[in-house]
Design a protein around this motif. Structure first.
Motif, mmCIF file in Angstrom:
data_model
loop_
_atom_site.group_PDB
_atom_site.id
_atom_site.type_symbol
_atom_site.label_atom_id
_atom_site.label_comp_id
_atom_site.label_asym_id
_atom_site.label_seq_id
_atom_site.Cartn_x
_atom_site.Cartn_y
_atom_site.Cartn_z
ATOM 1 N N THR A 8 0.626 -1.352 -0.193
ATOM 2 C CA THR A 8 -0.193 0.071 -0.410
ATOM 3 C C THR A 8 0.915 1.108 -0.027
ATOM 4 O O THR A 8 0.581 2.033 -0.808
ATOM 5 N N SER A 9 1.736 0.907 0.717
ATOM 6 C CA SER A 9 3.106 2.679 1.164
ATOM 7 C C SER A 9 3.573 2.680 -0.350
ATOM 8 O O SER A 9 3.580 3.780 -1.004
ATOM 9 N N ALA A 10 3.827 1.579 -0.826
ATOM 10 C CA ALA A 10 4.891 1.104 -2.298
ATOM 11 C C ALA A 10 4.113 2.284 -3.189
ATOM 12 O O ALA A 10 4.263 3.264 -4.200
ATOM 13 N N LEU A 11 2.118 1.625 -3.348
ATOM 14 C CA LEU A 11 1.007 1.859 -4.447
ATOM 15 C C LEU A 11 1.138 3.746 -4.231
ATOM 16 O O LEU A 11 1.063 4.273 -5.860
ATOM 17 N N VAL A 12 1.300 4.232 -3.450
ATOM 18 C CA VAL A 12 0.828 5.275 -3.291
ATOM 19 C C VAL A 12 1.912 6.479 -3.717
ATOM 20 O O VAL A 12 1.833 7.516 -3.833
ATOM 21 N N GLU A 13 2.981 5.940 -2.827
ATOM 22 C CA GLU A 13 4.634 6.699 -3.988
ATOM 23 C C GLU A 13 4.229 6.501 -5.115
ATOM 24 O O GLU A 13 5.012 7.867 -5.120
ATOM 25 N N GLU A 14 4.132 5.277 -5.427
ATOM 26 C CA GLU A 14 3.667 6.050 -6.921
ATOM 27 C C GLU A 14 2.451 6.692 -8.176
ATOM 28 O O GLU A 14 2.644 6.836 -8.943
ATOM 29 N N GLY A 15 2.092 6.923 -6.661
ATOM 30 C CA GLY A 15 0.466 7.714 -7.093
ATOM 31 C C GLY A 15 -0.853 7.664 -7.478
ATOM 32 O O GLY A 15 -1.648 8.274 -8.066
ATOM 33 N N HIS A 16 -0.531 6.078 -7.131
ATOM 34 C CA HIS A 16 -2.064 5.660 -6.881
ATOM 35 C C HIS A 16 -3.055 5.951 -6.112
ATOM 36 O O HIS A 16 -2.657 5.753 -4.915
ATOM 37 N N ARG A 17 -3.841 6.099 -6.269
ATOM 38 C CA ARG A 17 -5.153 6.730 -4.687
ATOM 39 C C ARG A 17 -4.940 4.548 -4.360
ATOM 40 O O ARG A 17 -6.144 3.698 -4.995
ATOM 41 N N VAL A 18 -4.883 4.448 -2.998
ATOM 42 C CA VAL A 18 -5.249 3.208 -3.434
ATOM 43 C C VAL A 18 -5.863 2.771 -1.877
ATOM 44 O O VAL A 18 -6.423 3.772 -0.869
ATOM 45 N N ARG A 19 -7.175 2.070 -1.490
ATOM 46 C CA ARG A 19 -8.058 1.595 -0.987
ATOM 47 C C ARG A 19 -7.612 0.460 -0.007
ATOM 48 O O ARG A 19 -7.395 -0.598 -0.933
ATOM 49 N N GLU A 57 -15.359 -0.695 -5.547
ATOM 50 C CA GLU A 57 -16.522 0.476 -6.426
ATOM 51 C C GLU A 57 -15.831 1.674 -6.669
ATOM 52 O O GLU A 57 -15.094 2.552 -5.845
ATOM 53 N N GLY A 58 -15.446 1.348 -7.885
ATOM 54 C CA GLY A 58 -14.762 2.848 -8.719
ATOM 55 C C GLY A 58 -13.372 2.480 -9.238
ATOM 56 O O GLY A 58 -12.472 3.034 -9.005
ATOM 57 N N CYS A 59 -13.016 1.221 -8.077
ATOM 58 C CA CYS A 59 -11.916 0.560 -8.106
ATOM 59 C C CYS A 59 -11.286 -0.193 -9.944
ATOM 60 O O CYS A 59 -12.289 -0.500 -10.453
ATOM 61 N N GLU A 60 -10.457 0.388 -10.101
ATOM 62 C CA GLU A 60 -9.718 -0.969 -11.549
ATOM 63 C C GLU A 60 -9.409 -1.859 -11.518
ATOM 64 O O GLU A 60 -8.718 -3.115 -12.069
ATOM 65 N N THR A 90 -10.181 -3.530 4.948
ATOM 66 C CA THR A 90 -9.546 -4.481 6.680
ATOM 67 C C THR A 90 -11.182 -4.650 6.935
ATOM 68 O O THR A 90 -11.857 -4.133 6.940
ATOM 69 N N ARG A 91 -10.561 -5.920 7.339
ATOM 70 C CA ARG A 91 -12.091 -6.052 8.521
ATOM 71 C C ARG A 91 -12.714 -4.586 9.484
ATOM 72 O O ARG A 91 -13.722 -4.865 9.676
ATOM 73 N N ARG A 92 -11.131 -4.117 10.029
ATOM 74 C CA ARG A 92 -11.524 -2.645 11.258
ATOM 75 C C ARG A 92 -10.052 -2.292 10.401
ATOM 76 O O ARG A 92 -10.013 -2.104 10.671
ATOM 77 N N PRO A 93 -11.146 -1.342 10.269
ATOM 78 C CA PRO A 93 -11.239 -0.606 8.868
ATOM 79 C C PRO A 93 -10.607 0.785 10.365
ATOM 80 O O PRO A 93 -9.415 1.685 10.031
ATOM 81 N N ASP A 94 -11.502 0.816 11.456
ATOM 82 C CA ASP A 94 -10.986 1.960 12.674
ATOM 83 C C ASP A 94 -9.651 2.132 13.644
ATOM 84 O O ASP A 94 -9.091 3.015 13.621
ATOM 85 N N ALA A 95 -9.501 0.728 12.945
ATOM 86 C CA ALA A 95 -7.638 0.467 13.986
ATOM 87 C C ALA A 95 -6.097 0.433 12.887
ATOM 88 O O ALA A 95 -5.612 0.411 12.533
ATOM 89 N N TYR A 96 -7.042 0.385 11.621
ATOM 90 C CA TYR A 96 -6.074 0.418 10.282
ATOM 91 C C TYR A 96 -5.132 2.366 10.682
ATOM 92 O O TYR A 96 -5.899 2.796 10.859
ATOM 93 N N GLU A 97 -4.206 1.437 10.166
ATOM 94 C CA GLU A 97 -3.044 2.650 10.566
ATOM 95 C C GLU A 97 -1.902 3.099 9.773
ATOM 96 O O GLU A 97 -1.363 3.864 9.563
ATOM 97 N N GLY A 98 -2.427 2.059 8.343
ATOM 98 C CA GLY A 98 -1.780 2.312 7.061
ATOM 99 C C GLY A 98 -1.841 3.312 6.742
ATOM 100 O O GLY A 98 -2.495 4.253 6.412
ATOM 101 N N ALA A 99 -0.812 3.194 4.894
ATOM 102 C CA ALA A 99 -1.295 4.161 3.672
ATOM 103 C C ALA A 99 -2.272 4.069 3.247
ATOM 104 O O ALA A 99 -2.969 2.973 3.551
ATOM 105 N N GLY A 100 -3.302 4.686 2.720
ATOM 106 C CA GLY A 100 -4.336 4.365 2.262
ATOM 107 C C GLY A 100 -6.024 4.704 2.548
ATOM 108 O O GLY A 100 -5.177 5.684 3.441
ATOM 109 N N GLU A 101 -6.456 4.735 1.873
ATOM 110 C CA GLU A 101 -7.435 4.827 2.254
ATOM 111 C C GLU A 101 -8.359 3.373 2.800
ATOM 112 O O GLU A 101 -8.501 2.213 2.377
#
Length: 314
Positions: A17-28, A59-62, A31-42
């Motif tokens: 996820t970090s590498a994709l964000v660094e390349e300029g991609h929009r990352v979703r 939805e909206g992903c390619e 996770t089963r627990r989004p409130d606890a997620y602390e990594g890159a992306g949405e």
């Protein structure tokens, strides 16, 4: 590109996820627990067993990365097959143009372990609804937090001598996790990667015994190994659970696969994503450095001094 990453909190997914964000991609990051997620992306809620949640997450992903497996469950083959079918249907319904999957190396002509047969089945089922699947097959992935690497590191750290089964002489082609991530990012937009299977590995082909002894040498340890031909997979997995953090079921699944030689037979990936992967010693040094940095982040100064005073066994 807008991309979904499953397993975003995991060993490979967190780095991807970090590498994709660094390349300029929009990352979703699913996770089963989004409130606890602390990594890159949405962070987005999703579960590979819940088709409705997958459609919403996609939805909206390619494109979508599939980095999910269930080695710690006795019925992992059935679970992984059901999840792959569900994911493939949801991807087709959501208009995903490409799925990228990280699978396992191994020659189909061999008597593959249940673990590797399951990986092959997942490859097939992910594309069952018509979405092209790009597959990267890897052997042991070396990096801090990886189960196979941790098993190797902890065996060397905890045992000056060990009794080992015949699989220590099986050949494998380990690869650094950073290089796996580089390949995963590189195939995303490559037109020639669509629908293809690639084999990935580092430059060294080693027996498991060589991997253990190299880790010992790098850390200035002496390792005495006595192979025992009759040590069964069940006994081996219980022994691993005693001396490492790997649970019995995961250990059994991994050990069963260690009877299969896992080396790269086709290096076509080098033309699609051209770079020089790091060798095994480099990968080990990076993994040990990441572990040391992680321990510094998670331990207070007083705790670190206490660990040093006791010799910090592991």
């Amino acid at each position: 590109m807008q991309v979904l990453v499953t397993g975003a909190s995991g060993f490979v997914g967190g780095r991807l996820t970090s590498a994709l964000v660094e390349e300029g991609h929009r990352v979703r990051a699913m996770t089963r627990r989004p409130d606890a997620y602390e990594g890159a992306g949405e962070a987005v809620a999703g579960d590979v067993t819940d088709e409705g949640s997958l459609r919403r997450a996609m939805e909206g992903c390619e494109a979508a990365y599939y980095l999910v497996h269930s080695l710690d469950a006795a019925d992992f083959q059935d679970r992984d097959a059901a999840a792959a079918r569900t994911f493939g249907r949801a991807a087709a319904d959501a208009g995903i143009r490409r799925i990228v999957y990280l699978g396992g190396l191994g020659d189909d002509a061999d008597d593959l372990s249940a673990h590797l047969r399951s990986r092959r089945e997942v490859e097939r089922l992910l594309g069952g609804a018509g979405v092209p699947v790009t597959v990267l097959r890897a052997g042991i992935v070396v990096g801090h937090g990886g189960v196979s690497w941790e098993m190797t590191r902890q065996l060397v750290a905890h045992l000056p001598a060990m009794v080992t089964p015949r699989w220590v002489h099986t050949r494998t082609q380990p690869i650094a996790v950073a290089d796996v991530v580089r390949y995963l990012v590189g195939v995303l937009e490559a037109p020639e990667a669509e629908g293809r299977v690639f084999e990935v590995g580092g430059p060294d082909v080693l027996e498991y015994l060589e991997m253990l002894t190299r880790v010992a040498d790098i850390q200035g340890r002496h390792l005495f190994v006595l192979p025992v031909p009759l040590l069964s997979p069940q006994l081996s997995s219980r022994w691993l659970a005693l001396v490492t953090d790997v649970d019995v079921q995961t250990g059994r699944s991994l050990i069963d696969s260690m009877t299969n030689e896992v080396v790269v037979k086709d290096d076509a990936i080098r033309k699609v994503v051209p770079f020089e992967p790091m060798d095994y010693d480099q990968a080990v040094l990076v993994a040990l450095g990441e572990r040391a940095a992680d321990r510094r982040r998670t331990s207070g100064p007083g705790k670190r001094l206490g660990l040093l005073a006791r010799g910090a066994r592991s």
